[in-house]
Motif scaffolding. Structure first.
Motif, PDB file in Angstrom:
ATOM      1  N   SER A 142       0.290  -0.832   0.658  1.00 54.39           N
ATOM      2  CA  SER A 142      -0.613   0.162  -0.281  1.00 54.39           C
ATOM      3  C   SER A 142       0.761   0.915   0.040  1.00 54.39           C
ATOM      4  N   PHE A 143       0.500   2.483  -0.116  1.00 52.02           N
ATOM      5  CA  PHE A 143       1.065   3.665  -0.058  1.00 52.02           C
ATOM      6  C   PHE A 143       1.254   4.271   1.191  1.00 52.02           C
ATOM      7  N   ASP A 144       0.561   3.612   1.592  1.00 47.21           N
ATOM      8  CA  ASP A 144       0.640   3.800   3.439  1.00 47.21           C
ATOM      9  C   ASP A 144       2.085   3.062   4.309  1.00 47.21           C
ATOM     10  N   ASP A 145       2.158   1.871   3.247  1.00 44.50           N
ATOM     11  CA  ASP A 145       3.899   0.828   3.333  1.00 44.50           C
ATOM     12  C   ASP A 145       4.903   1.765   2.727  1.00 44.50           C
ATOM     13  N   LEU A 146       4.362   2.401   1.895  1.00 47.41           N
ATOM     14  CA  LEU A 146       5.551   2.578   1.522  1.00 47.41           C
ATOM     15  C   LEU A 146       6.153   3.854   1.945  1.00 47.41           C
ATOM     16  N   GLN A 147       5.700   4.949   1.889  1.00 48.71           N
ATOM     17  CA  GLN A 147       5.670   6.245   2.751  1.00 48.71           C
ATOM     18  C   GLN A 147       7.034   5.893   3.932  1.00 48.71           C
ATOM     19  N   GLY A 148       6.595   4.646   4.725  1.00 53.11           N
ATOM     20  CA  GLY A 148       7.231   4.436   5.738  1.00 53.11           C
ATOM     21  C   GLY A 148       8.309   3.984   5.413  1.00 53.11           C
ATOM     22  N   ARG A 149       9.056   3.354   4.073  1.00 49.56           N
ATOM     23  CA  ARG A 149       9.726   2.955   3.860  1.00 49.56           C
ATOM     24  C   ARG A 149      10.796   3.529   2.296  1.00 49.56           C
ATOM     25  N   LEU A 150      10.225   5.108   2.377  1.00 49.33           N
ATOM     26  CA  LEU A 150      10.902   5.907   1.189  1.00 49.33           C
ATOM     27  C   LEU A 150      12.471   5.648   2.247  1.00 49.33           C
ATOM     28  N   GLY A 151      13.268   6.412   1.249  1.00 53.23           N
ATOM     29  CA  GLY A 151      14.962   6.185   1.757  1.00 53.23           C
ATOM     30  C   GLY A 151      15.231   5.174   2.183  1.00 53.23           C
ATOM     31  N   ASP A 152      15.073   4.205   2.467  1.00 56.21           N
ATOM     32  CA  ASP A 152      14.823   2.522   2.821  1.00 56.21           C
ATOM     33  C   ASP A 152      16.362   2.429   1.839  1.00 56.21           C
ATOM     34  N   PRO A 153      17.624   2.055   2.439  1.00 49.60           N
ATOM     35  CA  PRO A 153      18.649   1.653   1.322  1.00 49.60           C
ATOM     36  C   PRO A 153      18.068   0.426   0.612  1.00 49.60           C
ATOM     37  N   LYS A 154      17.720  -0.403   1.875  1.00 52.05           N
ATOM     38  CA  LYS A 154      17.067  -1.937   0.595  1.00 52.05           C
ATOM     39  C   LYS A 154      15.903  -2.163   0.652  1.00 52.05           C
ATOM     40  N   LEU A 155      15.583  -0.703  -0.180  1.00 52.40           N
ATOM     41  CA  LEU A 155      14.492  -0.739  -2.056  1.00 52.40           C
ATOM     42  C   LEU A 155      14.247  -0.072  -2.561  1.00 52.40           C
ATOM     43  N   ARG A 156      14.309  -0.677  -3.577  1.00 50.92           N
ATOM     44  CA  ARG A 156      13.939  -0.220  -5.507  1.00 50.92           C
ATOM     45  C   ARG A 156      12.539   0.081  -5.848  1.00 50.92           C
ATOM     46  N   LEU A 157      12.507   1.486  -6.159  1.00 54.30           N
ATOM     47  CA  LEU A 157      10.920   2.026  -6.530  1.00 54.30           C
ATOM     48  C   LEU A 157      11.661   1.629  -8.346  1.00 54.30           C
ATOM     49  N   LEU A 158      11.025   1.387  -9.406  1.00 56.78           N
ATOM     50  CA  LEU A 158      10.296   0.950 -10.320  1.00 56.78           C
ATOM     51  C   LEU A 158       9.566   2.122 -11.243  1.00 56.78           C
ATOM     52  N   ASP A 159       9.344   2.925 -12.124  1.00 60.02           N
ATOM     53  CA  ASP A 159       8.138   3.929 -12.267  1.00 60.02           C
ATOM     54  C   ASP A 159       8.535   3.347 -14.026  1.00 60.02           C
ATOM     55  N   ALA A 160       7.211   2.908 -14.072  1.00 60.50           N
ATOM     56  CA  ALA A 160       7.197   2.368 -15.568  1.00 60.50           C
ATOM     57  C   ALA A 160       5.857   2.712 -15.992  1.00 60.50           C
ATOM     58  N   ARG A 161       5.831   4.759 -15.310  1.00 62.07           N
ATOM     59  CA  ARG A 161       5.540   5.751 -16.544  1.00 62.07           C
ATOM     60  C   ARG A 161       5.888   5.688 -18.544  1.00 62.07           C
ATOM     61  N   SER A 162       5.625   6.743 -18.892  1.00 60.13           N
ATOM     62  CA  SER A 162       6.469   7.423 -19.615  1.00 60.13           C
ATOM     63  C   SER A 162       7.502   8.494 -19.566  1.00 60.13           C
ATOM     64  N   GLN A 163       8.843   8.733 -19.974  1.00 60.37           N
ATOM     65  CA  GLN A 163       9.880   9.327 -19.433  1.00 60.37           C
ATOM     66  C   GLN A 163       9.304  10.787 -18.710  1.00 60.37           C
ATOM     67  N   ALA A 164       8.683  11.370 -20.230  1.00 57.13           N
ATOM     68  CA  ALA A 164       8.098  12.721 -20.106  1.00 57.13           C
ATOM     69  C   ALA A 164       7.102  12.474 -18.399  1.00 57.13           C
ATOM     70  N   ASP A 165       6.695  11.222 -18.226  1.00 56.30           N
ATOM     71  CA  ASP A 165       5.883  11.587 -16.462  1.00 56.30           C
ATOM     72  C   ASP A 165       6.500  12.286 -16.375  1.00 56.30           C
ATOM     73  N   TYR A 166       7.503  10.631 -15.359  1.00 55.73           N
ATOM     74  CA  TYR A 166       8.486  10.414 -14.978  1.00 55.73           C
ATOM     75  C   TYR A 166       9.139  11.999 -14.838  1.00 55.73           C
ATOM     76  N   ASP A 167       9.879  12.364 -15.685  1.00 48.92           N
ATOM     77  CA  ASP A 167      10.148  14.015 -16.239  1.00 48.92           C
ATOM     78  C   ASP A 167       9.555  15.231 -14.734  1.00 48.92           C
ATOM     79  N   LYS A 168       8.110  14.622 -15.403  1.00 52.50           N
ATOM     80  CA  LYS A 168       7.259  15.981 -14.825  1.00 52.50           C
ATOM     81  C   LYS A 168       7.267  15.754 -13.286  1.00 52.50           C
ATOM     82  N   GLY A 169       7.543  14.294 -12.716  1.00 54.58           N
ATOM     83  CA  GLY A 169       7.789  13.948 -10.912  1.00 54.58           C
ATOM     84  C   GLY A 169       7.218  12.576 -11.079  1.00 54.58           C
TER      85      GLY A 169
END
Length: 143
Positions: free
Chosen positions: A35-62
């Motif tokens: 869940s996003f709530d669980d994710l919030q608690g893990r942001l910055g965790d070196p044992k976590l890699r996040l992959l964004d599968a949106r377009s490059q343009a959307d990724y670049d916007k945020g």
């Protein structure tokens, strides 16, 4: 992320040494819907890699902090090539720049109905990334 007792590089090269048996990924220790709530608690965790599968343009916007971009269209084109799903060198080359390291969980999201994220999850599991999961929802829930 420990993959069969090896670092990712060794695990991928070891996995890529033998024949690929086409099979559905089996649930593993990192198979998760987070869940996003669980994710919030893990942001910055070196044992976590996040992959964004949106377009490059959307990724670049945020994007979610710490996420790296993955181009699902590129992956789809690669997978459509004759014999691609059994080409271990191809997938090792693709996975290397994603920065998935030993001891990391990998979570994937996209900007739609999670179809691209789910395909990437399956592919990562297929090439041996056992601790891959999906973020429950999509990027729109983040903003």
């Amino acid at each position: 992320m420990i993959l069969r007792g090896c670092s990712l590089a060794l695990a991928v090269s070891g996995l890529l040494a033998g024949p690929i048996v086409a099979a559905e990924p089996k649930p593993g220790p990192g198979a998760a819907l987070v869940s996003f709530d669980d994710l919030q608690g893990r942001l910055g965790d070196p044992k976590l890699r996040l992959l964004d599968a949106r377009s490059q343009a959307d990724y670049d916007k945020g994007h979610i902090p710490g996420a790296v971009h993955v181009d699902p269209k590129q992956v789809e084109a690669m997978a459509k090539r004759q014999g691609a799903l059994t080409d271990r060198a191809l997938w090792a080359k693709w996975i290397e720049p994603l920065g998935i390291a030993a001891g990391q969980d990998v979570l994937i999201y996209d900007g739609g109905r999670q179809l691209d994220a789910a395909r990437l999850w399956w592919l990562l599991r297929y090439v041996g990334v056992d601790r891959a999961g999906l973020i429950d929802g999509n990027f729109a829930l983040w903003v």
